[in-house]
Design a protein around this motif. Sequence first.
Motif, PDB file in Angstrom:
ATOM      1  N   LEU A  92       0.821  -1.208   0.000  1.00  0.00           N
ATOM      2  CA  LEU A  92       0.000   0.000   0.000  1.00  0.00           C
ATOM      3  C   LEU A  92       0.854   1.256   0.000  1.00  0.00           C
ATOM      4  N   GLU A  94       4.600   3.051   2.038  1.00  0.00           N
ATOM      5  CA  GLU A  94       5.143   3.271   3.378  1.00  0.00           C
ATOM      6  C   GLU A  94       5.414   1.953   4.113  1.00  0.00           C
ATOM      7  N   GLY A  95       5.700   0.883   3.346  1.00  0.00           N
ATOM      8  CA  GLY A  95       6.033  -0.380   3.989  1.00  0.00           C
ATOM      9  C   GLY A  95       4.841  -1.172   4.491  1.00  0.00           C
ATOM     10  N   TYR A  96       3.669  -0.733   4.174  1.00  0.00           N
ATOM     11  CA  TYR A  96       2.483  -1.469   4.624  1.00  0.00           C
ATOM     12  C   TYR A  96       2.003  -2.405   3.518  1.00  0.00           C
ATOM     13  N   TYR A  97       1.760  -3.660   3.916  1.00  0.00           N
ATOM     14  CA  TYR A  97       1.242  -4.643   2.973  1.00  0.00           C
ATOM     15  C   TYR A  97      -0.104  -5.128   3.479  1.00  0.00           C
TER      16      TYR A  97
END
Lengths: 364, 130
Positions: A92, A94-97
Amino acid sequence: MAASEVKGKAIALDSVYSPEETAKAVHRVEEVVAERRRELDGLRRFAAENSSLSSLVQRLPDETFHDIMVPFGGVAFFPGRLIHTNELLVLLGEGYYAERSAKQTAEILQRRGKSLEDQIDFLKATIADLEAEAKFFSSTATEAAEGLVEIREEYIEHSQDNISGSSSSKRDEDIEREKDEEYKRVMARLNELEMEEQEAGSDGEEDADEVEQPGISEMEEESDEEEEMTSTNEFRTHRADISFSEPKEATAIGKMISQPKVPAAKVVTFSIPEEQPVSTSESIIPSQIQHYATLKPTDNPEESKTSHKSMMGSSTRRAFTGSIVEHDHGLAPIHPQISTPADQPPSSNPSRPVSRFKLQKGSR
Amino acid sequence: MALSPALRELQRDLESEANALSKIQKDISKNHQVRKQYIVQLGENELVLKELDLLKEDANVYKLIGPVLVKQDLAEARANVNKRIEYITAELKRLEGILRDFENKQTSKKESIMKLQQKIQGAQAGKTKA
């Protein structure tokens, strides 16, 4: 504004915008445009990648597994099998999955594509703006190089009276003075008439006939004077014909100044609904002119005046710039034989104002 | 020749002022770059927050920390992203203030340089006359 006076000044365009400077400006803007174009290309590539990824994601769950060649260290591949085709981890940002199904992923990709499209549109608009700017600069540069001259002239506002007149200021002054004198004369005459009127009004109660005769001359003179004044003072002419036996028995006296000594005086303006049909029918309503109405408690002299006024109004179609006299409801209606002008049927009376008004209108 | 030292002084002043001005301009461009970066990050974070808001409560969310994916609570992830957006906006505001400060300094420096140049010109004119 003597004729010899210099009215404006000419400035050579290349003294204000030197060709080199403008060329530089054009160059700078074009550089920015090129940069934006690169950005636009990048965004377009993203959009294309996004749509191809979206189609891939939509195709993946068609099978439960796919035989693929798995890349290994960038140089080698080995055969493998892609399973769990409907489970995707979507970055998504910023390192968010997020763990999503193929369908949900497609939705996310669609939203991303939309935002990309928005950005592309925005960039396109920016580029168009910048290009317009560059074009303007380059045209200015060529104009300056061609030796174009800019002419600046002070804008002198002409008042409405001397638009047609010559531009000589001396004549303007003369006109102004004349106008002032005329205005004073008119005002003096008005005051005079006012006095006469008041005198006439005071003894008019005893003798109606005596008042009637001076009344006519007064009214007509006054209306003439007033029209003069209105034209000189730039008031708009008010061509309202007042029907004097309207329900409210509004009558007009050609007077600018109301008579405060009258006890039952009522002040009306043309915005009163009962008056509106009269005024609007004439189609010229100067809203800025307020008409103050005076009312005389007496019946006879007032009515005689009224009749004169209405006669005058219907016969001359004079501008009505005066006041409106509005009788109280309690007052007796105007006697038809006195108040009816010659061109109006004697049968008309306050109870039938509309038809009478129509007749008056039709007689025109 | 009496004017010469004064003129030299003025020129030295002018040089130092010009250096200060170029330093300020450098700072401004640096500020612009940092701001641009923050704006990009803000856009990304907002996108993430939008997607996180669209997720169902039971969806699995992971955060990439170094080489590993760490499973995270959705609410926690949202809170984190929100905090990050707050931080970035605050930072942007701060940078904007600094930028305004720099710009004020820049204009004042420009003015002083103009004055110095005028002085030097005047001095030179006086010298040529004398």
